[in-house]
Design a protein around this motif. Structure first.
Motif, PDB file in Angstrom:
ATOM      1  N   HIS A   1      26.713 -23.768  34.207  1.00  0.00           N
ATOM      2  CA  HIS A   1      27.987 -23.534  34.884  1.00  0.00           C
ATOM      3  C   HIS A   1      29.114 -23.614  33.867  1.00  0.00           C
ATOM      4  O   HIS A   1      29.055 -24.428  32.949  1.00  0.00           O
ATOM      5  N   ALA A   2      30.158 -22.806  34.032  1.00  0.00           N
ATOM      6  CA  ALA A   2      31.344 -22.875  33.173  1.00  0.00           C
ATOM      7  C   ALA A   2      32.584 -22.645  34.020  1.00  0.00           C
ATOM      8  O   ALA A   2      32.566 -21.818  34.945  1.00  0.00           O
ATOM      9  N   TYR A   3      33.656 -23.380  33.703  1.00  0.00           N
ATOM     10  CA  TYR A   3      34.902 -23.324  34.465  1.00  0.00           C
ATOM     11  C   TYR A   3      36.101 -23.304  33.517  1.00  0.00           C
ATOM     12  O   TYR A   3      36.121 -24.018  32.515  1.00  0.00           O
ATOM     13  N   TYR A   4      37.108 -22.510  33.883  1.00  0.00           N
ATOM     14  CA  TYR A   4      38.358 -22.524  33.144  1.00  0.00           C
ATOM     15  C   TYR A   4      39.510 -22.350  34.117  1.00  0.00           C
ATOM     16  O   TYR A   4      39.447 -21.448  34.957  1.00  0.00           O
ATOM     17  N   PRO A   5      40.543 -23.178  33.994  1.00  0.00           N
ATOM     18  CA  PRO A   5      40.639 -24.303  33.075  1.00  0.00           C
ATOM     19  C   PRO A   5      39.639 -25.388  33.455  1.00  0.00           C
ATOM     20  O   PRO A   5      39.090 -25.356  34.560  1.00  0.00           O
ATOM     21  N   PRO A   6      39.401 -26.342  32.525  1.00  0.00           N
ATOM     22  CA  PRO A   6      38.497 -27.441  32.877  1.00  0.00           C
ATOM     23  C   PRO A   6      38.890 -28.016  34.233  1.00  0.00           C
ATOM     24  O   PRO A   6      40.076 -28.104  34.566  1.00  0.00           O
ATOM     25  N   LEU A   7      37.899 -28.361  35.007  1.00  0.00           N
ATOM     26  CA  LEU A   7      38.122 -28.721  36.414  1.00  0.00           C
ATOM     27  C   LEU A   7      39.205 -29.777  36.607  1.00  0.00           C
ATOM     28  O   LEU A   7      39.035 -30.920  36.205  1.00  0.00           O
ATOM     29  N   PRO A   8      40.315 -29.384  37.247  1.00  0.00           N
ATOM     30  CA  PRO A   8      41.368 -30.352  37.514  1.00  0.00           C
ATOM     31  C   PRO A   8      41.036 -31.224  38.726  1.00  0.00           C
ATOM     32  O   PRO A   8      41.487 -32.344  38.853  1.00  0.00           O
ATOM     33  N   ARG A   9      40.226 -30.665  39.621  1.00  0.00           N
ATOM     34  CA  ARG A   9      39.793 -31.382  40.817  1.00  0.00           C
ATOM     35  C   ARG A   9      38.726 -30.558  41.521  1.00  0.00           C
ATOM     36  O   ARG A   9      38.591 -29.353  41.295  1.00  0.00           O
TER      37      ARG A   9
END
Length: 180
Positions: A149-157
């Protein structure tokens, strides 16, 4: 022979460009194809396991092991875009094909036509946009699944939901300290 140090001007930092959904999907595809990386994940028969990875362009990335019968429950990744891909086994994703309000609600009644189901076998994945509400499961009775899994921006919540029939209820909002 003498060697003199090379001097050159310090290059200017490259402009920070957010990775696109397609770039995140490409990253998870390449990571899932890395047999050594996949084999490095310790698998627990009782609960999910994970390793944090360096994602592209400052993104947050995870390698996740799913024991038989485990899942996430309904959730979203708030303002992050993302991608995930099954490296081994099969995962089922249930998602909502509807744009939900981002704030200011606790309970929503969903229309009948918003549910989507995908079966993602090894090598299959998807990218998704902001506020994508879904749940992911390993339905196998006897086989682990592994995904990247990859997320952008890094998970804020992460917002977690319960669902009864067509009623979706916001239950909890988690911050990075809750899962790292």
């Amino acid at each position: 022979m003498s060697v003199s140090p090379l001097t050159s001007p310090t290059p200017a930092p490259a402009p920070s460009v957010a990775p696109s959904q397609a770039e995140l999907l490409d990253f998870v595809r390449r990571a899932a194809a890395d047999a050594e990386l996949i084999a490095s994940l310790p698998l627990d028969p009782e609960g999910r396991t994970w390793l944090r990875l360096e994602g592209p362009g400052g993104s947050e990335a995870w390698l996740i092991g799913w024991p038989p019968g485990t899942g996430t429950g309904w959730h979203d990744h708030a303002d992050s875009v993302g991608a995930f891909l099954t490296a081994s086994g099969e995962l089922r994703e249930n998602s909502l094909a509807a744009r939900l309000p981002t704030d200011g609600w606790r309970t929503l009644e969903l229309t009948e036509d918003v549910d989507r189901e995908r079966r993602l076998g090894a090598g299959q994945g998807r990218a998704f946009g902001r506020h994508h509400v879904h749940e992911v499961f390993n339905d196998s009775p006897d086989r682990h699944a592994v995904s990247v899994h990859a997320y952008y921006p890094p998970l804020p919540r992460i917002r977690r939901y319960s669902r009864t029939g067509q009623v979706l209820r916001l239950e909890q909002v988690e911050s990075p300290e809750d899962w790292q």
